[in-house]
Write a protein that holds these residues in place. Structure first.
Motif, mmCIF file in Angstrom:
data_model
loop_
_atom_site.group_PDB
_atom_site.id
_atom_site.type_symbol
_atom_site.label_atom_id
_atom_site.label_comp_id
_atom_site.label_asym_id
_atom_site.label_seq_id
_atom_site.Cartn_x
_atom_site.Cartn_y
_atom_site.Cartn_z
ATOM 1 N N ALA A 1 0.829 -1.207 0.000
ATOM 2 C CA ALA A 1 0.000 0.000 0.000
ATOM 3 C C ALA A 1 0.862 1.255 0.000
ATOM 4 O O ALA A 1 0.578 2.223 -0.722
ATOM 5 C CB ALA A 1 -0.935 -0.005 1.214
ATOM 6 N N ALA A 2 1.925 1.265 0.807
ATOM 7 C CA ALA A 2 2.813 2.433 0.860
ATOM 8 C C ALA A 2 3.494 2.662 -0.486
ATOM 9 O O ALA A 2 3.614 3.797 -0.957
ATOM 10 C CB ALA A 2 3.847 2.254 1.965
ATOM 11 N N LEU A 3 3.937 1.572 -1.118
ATOM 12 C CA LEU A 3 4.582 1.701 -2.433
ATOM 13 C C LEU A 3 3.584 2.185 -3.483
ATOM 14 O O LEU A 3 3.918 3.024 -4.333
ATOM 15 C CB LEU A 3 5.182 0.364 -2.853
ATOM 16 C CG LEU A 3 6.365 -0.129 -2.009
ATOM 17 C CD1 LEU A 3 6.788 -1.530 -2.445
ATOM 18 C CD2 LEU A 3 7.540 0.841 -2.108
ATOM 19 N N ALA A 4 2.360 1.673 -3.419
ATOM 20 C CA ALA A 4 1.338 2.114 -4.368
ATOM 21 C C ALA A 4 1.003 3.588 -4.162
ATOM 22 O O ALA A 4 0.835 4.345 -5.129
ATOM 23 C CB ALA A 4 0.084 1.266 -4.217
ATOM 24 N N MET B 1 4.280 10.415 -7.177
ATOM 25 C CA MET B 1 5.416 11.326 -7.123
ATOM 26 C C MET B 1 6.037 11.560 -8.498
ATOM 27 O O MET B 1 6.585 12.630 -8.769
ATOM 28 C CB MET B 1 6.482 10.779 -6.160
ATOM 29 C CG MET B 1 7.210 9.538 -6.658
ATOM 30 S SD MET B 1 8.446 8.895 -5.487
ATOM 31 C CE MET B 1 9.691 10.168 -5.542
ATOM 32 N N PHE B 2 5.929 10.583 -9.394
ATOM 33 C CA PHE B 2 6.567 10.715 -10.699
ATOM 34 C C PHE B 2 5.817 11.673 -11.621
ATOM 35 O O PHE B 2 6.340 12.062 -12.668
ATOM 36 C CB PHE B 2 6.696 9.337 -11.357
ATOM 37 C CG PHE B 2 7.587 8.402 -10.595
ATOM 38 C CD1 PHE B 2 8.961 8.596 -10.577
ATOM 39 C CD2 PHE B 2 7.060 7.340 -9.881
ATOM 40 C CE1 PHE B 2 9.794 7.746 -9.868
ATOM 41 C CE2 PHE B 2 7.882 6.478 -9.170
ATOM 42 C CZ PHE B 2 9.250 6.680 -9.167
ATOM 43 N N ALA B 3 4.613 12.073 -11.230
ATOM 44 C CA ALA B 3 3.878 13.047 -12.035
ATOM 45 C C ALA B 3 4.335 14.474 -11.758
ATOM 46 O O ALA B 3 4.053 15.381 -12.540
ATOM 47 C CB ALA B 3 2.379 12.931 -11.766
ATOM 48 N N LEU C 1 0.601 7.360 3.820
ATOM 49 C CA LEU C 1 1.960 7.497 4.353
ATOM 50 C C LEU C 1 2.972 7.481 3.212
ATOM 51 O O LEU C 1 3.876 8.331 3.145
ATOM 52 C CB LEU C 1 2.240 6.366 5.346
ATOM 53 C CG LEU C 1 3.573 6.386 6.096
ATOM 54 C CD1 LEU C 1 3.441 5.626 7.412
ATOM 55 C CD2 LEU C 1 4.719 5.776 5.307
ATOM 56 N N GLY C 2 2.820 6.511 2.303
ATOM 57 C CA GLY C 2 3.737 6.436 1.171
ATOM 58 C C GLY C 2 3.656 7.668 0.287
ATOM 59 O O GLY C 2 4.681 8.178 -0.186
ATOM 60 N N LEU D 1 5.634 12.401 10.785
ATOM 61 C CA LEU D 1 4.651 13.313 10.219
ATOM 62 C C LEU D 1 3.831 12.629 9.136
ATOM 63 O O LEU D 1 2.605 12.811 9.055
ATOM 64 C CB LEU D 1 5.362 14.542 9.641
ATOM 65 C CG LEU D 1 6.017 15.490 10.641
ATOM 66 C CD1 LEU D 1 6.803 16.572 9.912
ATOM 67 C CD2 LEU D 1 4.972 16.125 11.547
ATOM 68 N N ALA D 2 4.503 11.838 8.285
ATOM 69 C CA ALA D 2 3.792 11.154 7.207
ATOM 70 C C ALA D 2 2.793 10.145 7.757
ATOM 71 O O ALA D 2 1.701 9.976 7.203
ATOM 72 C CB ALA D 2 4.786 10.461 6.275
ATOM 73 N N ALA D 3 3.146 9.473 8.849
ATOM 74 C CA ALA D 3 2.220 8.517 9.446
ATOM 75 C C ALA D 3 0.992 9.220 10.004
ATOM 76 O O ALA D 3 -0.139 8.732 9.880
ATOM 77 C CB ALA D 3 2.931 7.731 10.548
#
Length: 524
Positions: free
Chosen positions: A18-21, A26-28, A67-68, A88-90
């Protein structure tokens, strides 16, 4: 589409997936700037949440995906925040847990056509609520809104003039939902296709019928970017370099010279010698200078970051004090509790002071400008208010020198294109160390960017425009519409729950047996 269920049966493995998905969007954003990827980047995350065995697991998938997403979009903060970025991300990632529940509610299993059609509206609305909450200054501000990935797409910029970056985010998420349905819910492809067609129709209608900024002359704006200056006495060295670069502009008929954030490291009231040197530059160039002072004030306690206008006779009295400060970078929220952050990163040792109101400045030549400082350009409401107050040109003074070799400078420069398109006002994004950029009133690029390796001054012929865009006139109406959608959803769900409870048969009560007149409980 079948996910590798045998591998993600473990909760921790599923959370990692889920975090990787969630990190894929980010690549956009710049530097890769694969804007087209935004329209499918959420699909793996949506498909994973849809496959969750329970609503609770879907909420966890939403949380870890968030989070990801937050870590990926803000990864350039790692040198400053270190491990604290994951904390912070969590916390912020938890905002996507309700969104995960919504995805599961509308897309899980053999979803009906009606449920899919509703999901195409509800899920983007839920996403907007996440972006709205995390856009609060105290939570880090609206950096990395998924709609801002479309800053270089002309039709998207036209849509931004209608509904701001909020409308872009809504449509990008709606397309992702539709693509996920086309992949995974074969029985209900018709609503997905209808959603894609509707998105194309909205974009086309905005392109044809939305009002275009009316040309209203041109101005010549000079940007001074000294580049990185380190070592002892860096403030004095930087000022001298900016002074030399500005003198090159003499005779070029400029209307305004803009220096970057923290370009002057001393309070001008306490350093009259620097004020005189700036006034001399104004006389030499024939234009006012907009500098940025990052210093302890002599007339008020504390350190301010201020846009200060300097004319041929010295500071004109026009001053804007930065209102929205960068959490941890310029102040520490709840310092008594979180002050330890200064020991693990580059958090602010002393809190900066805030300004109280936005300012529109008259800089001569009939030009009115609306200054903003760095982080503030991420907030669409600030540029909208400046346009409503009569600013003809938006000016941002920025510095991303702490993140010089990351994606941050290009990401920051790209935001100005959206602010220009939203307001129908050109925008100058002047930085201390790059990337500096200028955009016209439709968000189109004017001239070339000044990259992070440049130490120079450059002059831009900037087109002006008049008129009011729908976004400036009506504000954040996509957010308001999303709130209405979710309120209606809550009402429908509440009524349905009430009806189910009323129509449920009464519980069976076993008869009570008596023995010699005394009741005997069942099972005895």
């Amino acid at each position: 589409m079948k996910l590798p269920g045998h591998w993600i049966v473990s909760p921790w493995r599923r959370s990692l997936v889920a975090a990787l998905a969630g990190a894929l969007p980010m690549f956009a954003f710049p530097a890769p700037a694969l804007w087209w990827f935004a329209y499918v980047a959420l699909v793996p995350w949506i498909l994973l949440v849809r496959s969750a065995p329970t609503g609770k697991r879907a909420a966890y998938d939403g949380w870890f995906g968030g989070l990801g997403f937050m870590v990926a979009v803000h990864h350039w903060l790692l040198p400053s925040l270190h491990v604290f970025i994951f904390v912070l991300a969590a916390l912020l990632g938890a905002l996507w847990a309700p969104w995960g529940l919504l995805v599961h509610r509308f897309l899980a299993g053999r979803a009906s056509a009606g449920r899919i059609a509703a999901g195409l509206v509800v899920l983007p609305s839920g996403w907007l609520m996440v972006e709205l909450v995390r856009s609060w200054q105290g939570l880090g501000g609206p950096w990395g809104m998924i709609g801002s990935s479309q800053w270089q797409v002309a039709p998207a910029l036209r849509l931004a003039s209608v509904g701001g970056v909020w409308l872009l985010s809504f449509l990008v998420v709606a397309v992702n939902v539709a693509v996920a349905v086309l992949i995974a819910v074969r029985e209900s492809r018709l609503p997905a296709v209808a959603g894609l067609v509707a998105t194309a129709a909205v974009t086309s209608a905005a392109w044809v019928w939305s009002p275009r900024p009316e040309a209203d002359g041109r101005v010549r704006i000079a940007v001074v970017q000294p580049g990185v200056v380190d070592g002892a006495g860096s403030a004095e060295k930087r000022f001298a370099l900016e002074e030399a670069l500005t003198r090159r502009l003499a005779g070029q008929d400029v209307d305004l010279v803009v220096w970057g954030e923290s370009s002057v490291g001393y309070d001008l009231a306490g350093r009259p010698d620097l004020a005189k040197r700036l006034a001399s530059l104004s006389r030499a160039t024939g234009a006012d200078l907009l500098v940025n002072v990052d210093a302890r004030r002599s007339d008020q306690p504390g350190i301010y970051k201020s846009s200060v206008l300097v004319g041929p006779d010295g500071p004109t009295g026009d001053r804007y004090d930065k209102m929205r400060l960068v959490p941890f970078g310029e102040y520490i929220p709840a310092r008594s509790l979180l002050g330890w952050a200064t020991s693990v990163g580059k958090a602010a040792g002393e809190d900066r002071r805030r300004g109280s109101k936005q300012v529109v400045m008259d800089v001569g030549h009939g030009l009115r400008i609306g200054p903003m400082v760095c982080f503030e350009t991420a907030f669409p409401d600030m540029s909208r208010h400046l346009a409503r107050d009569g600013a003809q040109l938006l000016v941002a003074q920025s510095s991303t020198s702490s993140f010089q070799h990351s994606w941050a400078p290009k990401q920051h420069a790209s935001i100005a294109a959206l602010r220009a398109a939203e307001t129908g006002r050109p925008m100058v994004h002047a930085t201390l160390t790059g990337v500096s950029a200028v955009y016209g009133p439709s968000g189109e690029r004017v001239g070339s960017w000044l990259g992070t390796g440049a130490s120079t001054s450059a002059v831009y012929d900037v087109p002006l425009a008049r008129g009011v865009t729908p976004y400036v006139r009506f504000g954040d109406w996509p957010v308001h519409a999303a709130v209405v959608v979710l309120v209606i959803l809550g009402a429908v769900e509440g009524v349905g729950l009430f009806r189910r409870r009323r129509s449920a048969p009464p519980p069976l009560v076993p008869p009570v047996r008596t023995v010699h007149g005394s009741p005997v409980r069942p099972g005895r």
